[in-house]
Design a protein around this motif. Structure first.
Motif, PDB file in Angstrom:
ATOM      1  N   MET A   1       0.867  -1.276   0.037  1.00 16.16           N
ATOM      2  CA  MET A   1      -0.299  -0.016   0.168  1.00 16.16           C
ATOM      3  C   MET A   1       1.062   1.326  -0.110  1.00 16.16           C
ATOM      4  O   MET A   1       1.599   1.489   0.778  1.00 16.16           O
ATOM      5  N   ASP A   2       0.677   2.216  -0.882  1.00 16.50           N
ATOM      6  CA  ASP A   2       1.415   3.344  -0.869  1.00 16.50           C
ATOM      7  C   ASP A   2       1.084   4.373   0.175  1.00 16.50           C
ATOM      8  O   ASP A   2      -0.064   4.198   0.770  1.00 16.50           O
ATOM      9  N   ALA A   3       1.872   5.149   0.434  1.00 21.22           N
ATOM     10  CA  ALA A   3       1.526   6.164   1.415  1.00 21.22           C
ATOM     11  C   ALA A   3       0.324   7.059   1.268  1.00 21.22           C
ATOM     12  O   ALA A   3      -0.372   7.202   2.333  1.00 21.22           O
ATOM     13  N   LEU A   4       0.071   7.409   0.153  1.00 15.89           N
ATOM     14  CA  LEU A   4      -1.166   8.248   0.092  1.00 15.89           C
ATOM     15  C   LEU A   4      -2.596   7.490   0.116  1.00 15.89           C
ATOM     16  O   LEU A   4      -3.369   7.880   0.769  1.00 15.89           O
ATOM     17  N   GLU A   5      -2.298   6.135  -0.485  1.00 15.62           N
ATOM     18  CA  GLU A   5      -3.646   5.340  -0.273  1.00 15.62           C
ATOM     19  C   GLU A   5      -3.735   5.006   1.452  1.00 15.62           C
ATOM     20  O   GLU A   5      -4.945   5.085   1.702  1.00 15.62           O
ATOM     21  N   LEU A   6      -2.728   4.767   1.956  1.00 13.64           N
ATOM     22  CA  LEU A   6      -2.930   4.692   3.530  1.00 13.64           C
ATOM     23  C   LEU A   6      -3.397   5.495   4.098  1.00 13.64           C
ATOM     24  O   LEU A   6      -4.356   5.581   4.943  1.00 13.64           O
ATOM     25  N   LEU A   7      -2.907   6.923   3.865  1.00  9.90           N
ATOM     26  CA  LEU A   7      -3.715   8.257   4.479  1.00  9.90           C
ATOM     27  C   LEU A   7      -4.861   8.218   4.153  1.00  9.90           C
ATOM     28  O   LEU A   7      -5.819   8.719   5.054  1.00  9.90           O
ATOM     29  N   LEU A   8      -5.553   8.152   2.860  1.00 10.24           N
ATOM     30  CA  LEU A   8      -6.672   8.390   2.516  1.00 10.24           C
ATOM     31  C   LEU A   8      -7.475   7.301   3.051  1.00 10.24           C
ATOM     32  O   LEU A   8      -8.730   7.489   2.744  1.00 10.24           O
ATOM     33  N   ASN A   9      -7.210   6.153   3.240  1.00 13.57           N
ATOM     34  CA  ASN A   9      -8.046   5.137   3.735  1.00 13.57           C
ATOM     35  C   ASN A   9      -7.754   4.733   5.396  1.00 13.57           C
ATOM     36  O   ASN A   9      -8.088   3.619   5.551  1.00 13.57           O
ATOM     37  N   ARG A  10      -7.140   5.737   5.910  1.00 14.61           N
ATOM     38  CA  ARG A  10      -7.025   5.497   7.327  1.00 14.61           C
ATOM     39  C   ARG A  10      -8.237   5.225   8.072  1.00 14.61           C
ATOM     40  O   ARG A  10      -9.404   5.692   7.682  1.00 14.61           O
ATOM     41  N   HIS A  11      -8.424   4.189   9.043  1.00 15.79           N
ATOM     42  CA  HIS A  11      -9.422   4.029   9.633  1.00 15.79           C
ATOM     43  C   HIS A  11      -9.166   3.315  10.857  1.00 15.79           C
ATOM     44  O   HIS A  11      -7.975   2.890  11.026  1.00 15.79           O
ATOM     45  N   SER A  12     -10.043   3.116  11.980  1.00 15.91           N
ATOM     46  CA  SER A  12      -9.676   2.591  12.986  1.00 15.91           C
ATOM     47  C   SER A  12     -10.267   1.210  13.168  1.00 15.91           C
ATOM     48  O   SER A  12     -11.431   1.022  12.595  1.00 15.91           O
ATOM     49  N   CYS A  13      -9.944   0.412  13.875  1.00 18.53           N
ATOM     50  CA  CYS A  13     -10.682  -1.013  14.064  1.00 18.53           C
ATOM     51  C   CYS A  13     -10.823  -1.234  15.515  1.00 18.53           C
ATOM     52  O   CYS A  13      -9.708  -1.400  16.333  1.00 18.53           O
ATOM     53  N   PRO A  14     -12.205  -1.390  16.066  1.00 16.42           N
ATOM     54  CA  PRO A  14     -12.520  -1.611  17.148  1.00 16.42           C
ATOM     55  C   PRO A  14     -12.304  -2.950  17.597  1.00 16.42           C
ATOM     56  O   PRO A  14     -12.436  -3.387  18.981  1.00 16.42           O
ATOM     57  N   ARG A  15     -12.372  -4.025  16.731  1.00 13.44           N
ATOM     58  CA  ARG A  15     -12.309  -5.626  17.241  1.00 13.44           C
ATOM     59  C   ARG A  15     -10.843  -5.847  16.889  1.00 13.44           C
ATOM     60  O   ARG A  15     -10.665  -6.270  15.552  1.00 13.44           O
ATOM     61  N   LEU A  16     -10.085  -6.127  17.666  1.00  8.01           N
ATOM     62  CA  LEU A  16      -8.559  -6.475  17.710  1.00  8.01           C
ATOM     63  C   LEU A  16      -8.208  -7.967  18.261  1.00  8.01           C
ATOM     64  O   LEU A  16      -8.814  -8.095  19.434  1.00  8.01           O
ATOM     65  N   GLY A 126      -0.350  -4.298   8.084  1.00  5.31           N
ATOM     66  CA  GLY A 126      -1.309  -5.604   8.069  1.00  5.31           C
ATOM     67  C   GLY A 126      -2.068  -5.520   9.520  1.00  5.31           C
ATOM     68  O   GLY A 126      -2.745  -6.473   9.697  1.00  5.31           O
ATOM     69  N   PHE A 127      -1.334  -4.879  10.309  1.00  5.12           N
ATOM     70  CA  PHE A 127      -2.096  -4.777  11.628  1.00  5.12           C
ATOM     71  C   PHE A 127      -3.128  -3.529  11.588  1.00  5.12           C
ATOM     72  O   PHE A 127      -3.372  -3.166  10.726  1.00  5.12           O
ATOM     73  N   ASN A 128      -3.685  -3.365  12.717  1.00  9.14           N
ATOM     74  CA  ASN A 128      -4.706  -2.261  12.835  1.00  9.14           C
ATOM     75  C   ASN A 128      -4.779  -1.856  14.136  1.00  9.14           C
ATOM     76  O   ASN A 128      -4.474  -2.499  15.179  1.00  9.14           O
ATOM     77  N   PRO A 163      -6.799  -7.258  12.934  1.00 12.52           N
ATOM     78  CA  PRO A 163      -8.303  -7.062  12.783  1.00 12.52           C
ATOM     79  C   PRO A 163      -9.117  -8.085  12.841  1.00 12.52           C
ATOM     80  O   PRO A 163      -8.671  -9.106  11.864  1.00 12.52           O
ATOM     81  N   LEU A 164     -10.185  -8.193  13.566  1.00  8.49           N
ATOM     82  CA  LEU A 164     -11.217  -9.445  13.524  1.00  8.49           C
ATOM     83  C   LEU A 164     -12.042  -9.255  12.615  1.00  8.49           C
ATOM     84  O   LEU A 164     -13.102 -10.243  12.267  1.00  8.49           O
ATOM     85  N   VAL A 165     -12.364  -7.956  11.892  1.00  7.13           N
ATOM     86  CA  VAL A 165     -13.469  -7.713  11.304  1.00  7.13           C
ATOM     87  C   VAL A 165     -12.923  -6.846   9.908  1.00  7.13           C
ATOM     88  O   VAL A 165     -11.902  -6.080  10.144  1.00  7.13           O
ATOM     89  N   GLU A 166     -13.771  -6.876   8.854  1.00  2.00           N
ATOM     90  CA  GLU A 166     -13.577  -6.114   7.684  1.00  2.00           C
ATOM     91  C   GLU A 166     -13.900  -4.561   8.016  1.00  2.00           C
ATOM     92  O   GLU A 166     -15.237  -4.596   8.331  1.00  2.00           O
ATOM     93  N   VAL A 167     -13.242  -3.704   7.906  1.00  2.00           N
ATOM     94  CA  VAL A 167     -13.650  -2.148   8.340  1.00  2.00           C
ATOM     95  C   VAL A 167     -14.243  -1.584   7.180  1.00  2.00           C
ATOM     96  O   VAL A 167     -13.931  -1.738   6.186  1.00  2.00           O
TER      97      VAL A 167
END
Length: 184
Positions: A1-16, A126-128, A163-167
């Protein structure tokens, strides 16, 4: 994943879940945090790691703080269990240094940037995670128990794991709603 894609798709994952980042992956996360903007080169950060049973100890600190606030027993129990939502929790603190040039707020913002960089580094590998804050980060009992003093300020707890779930994809936002060009 390139840096811009990473930043534009930043998300939190509540189930870890396990595995949490460890070894070189965790080192990369810390190194990303250490690249945060740092006016004056003060390095005003501290990362306090809670893994395994240490998460239980953090939960006890949060529960005691909730009791001291007079929270109901269900909220005390929720506070006790909070650190168990992820296999690794990192408290990020601004260790505010005396400076005529760099006020405490700038040092706190730097620690916040460090936390976000760490979350992004986890996601890139690959973590979240999830940046958690709330009243805990302002509580002086919690500060003392974590060895903070004076003007030090927790900026959040970074929960990390797999991540346990697809965000779900975050909704697109129109930058025009948030941008104003001066003089127009």
């Amino acid at each position: 994943m390139d840096a811009l894609e990473l930043l534009l798709n930043r998300h939190s994952c509540p189930r870890l879940a396990e595995p949490a980042p460890a070894g070189p992956a965790l080192d990369a996360i810390f190194n990303a945090g250490l690249r945060a903007p740092d006016h004056g080169g003060l390095m005003p950060w501290e990362f306090i790691v809670f893994a395994g049973e240490q998460r239980d100890a953090l939960g006890q600190i949060l529960a005691q703080a909730a009791q001291k606030r007079g929270d109901a027993e269900d909220k005390v129990e929720k506070a006790r269990l909070a650190p168990l939502r992820a296999p690794l929790v990192i408290a990020v603190a601004a260790k505010v240094k005396p400076s005529d040039k760099v006020p405490p707020l700038e040092q706190q913002l730097s620690a916040g940037c460090a936390l976000m960089a760490m979350q992004m580094a986890a996601q890139a590998q690959g973590f979240n995670g999830m940046w958690r804050s709330g009243w805990f980060i302002f509580d002086q009992f919690v500060h003392r128990q974590l060895g903070l003093a004076g003007e030090d300020q927790l900026v959040g707890f970074l929960y990390l794991g797999t991540p346990l779930v697809e965000v779900r994809k975050l909704p697109e936002r129109d930058p025009a709603q948030f941008v104003r060009y001066f003089g127009e």
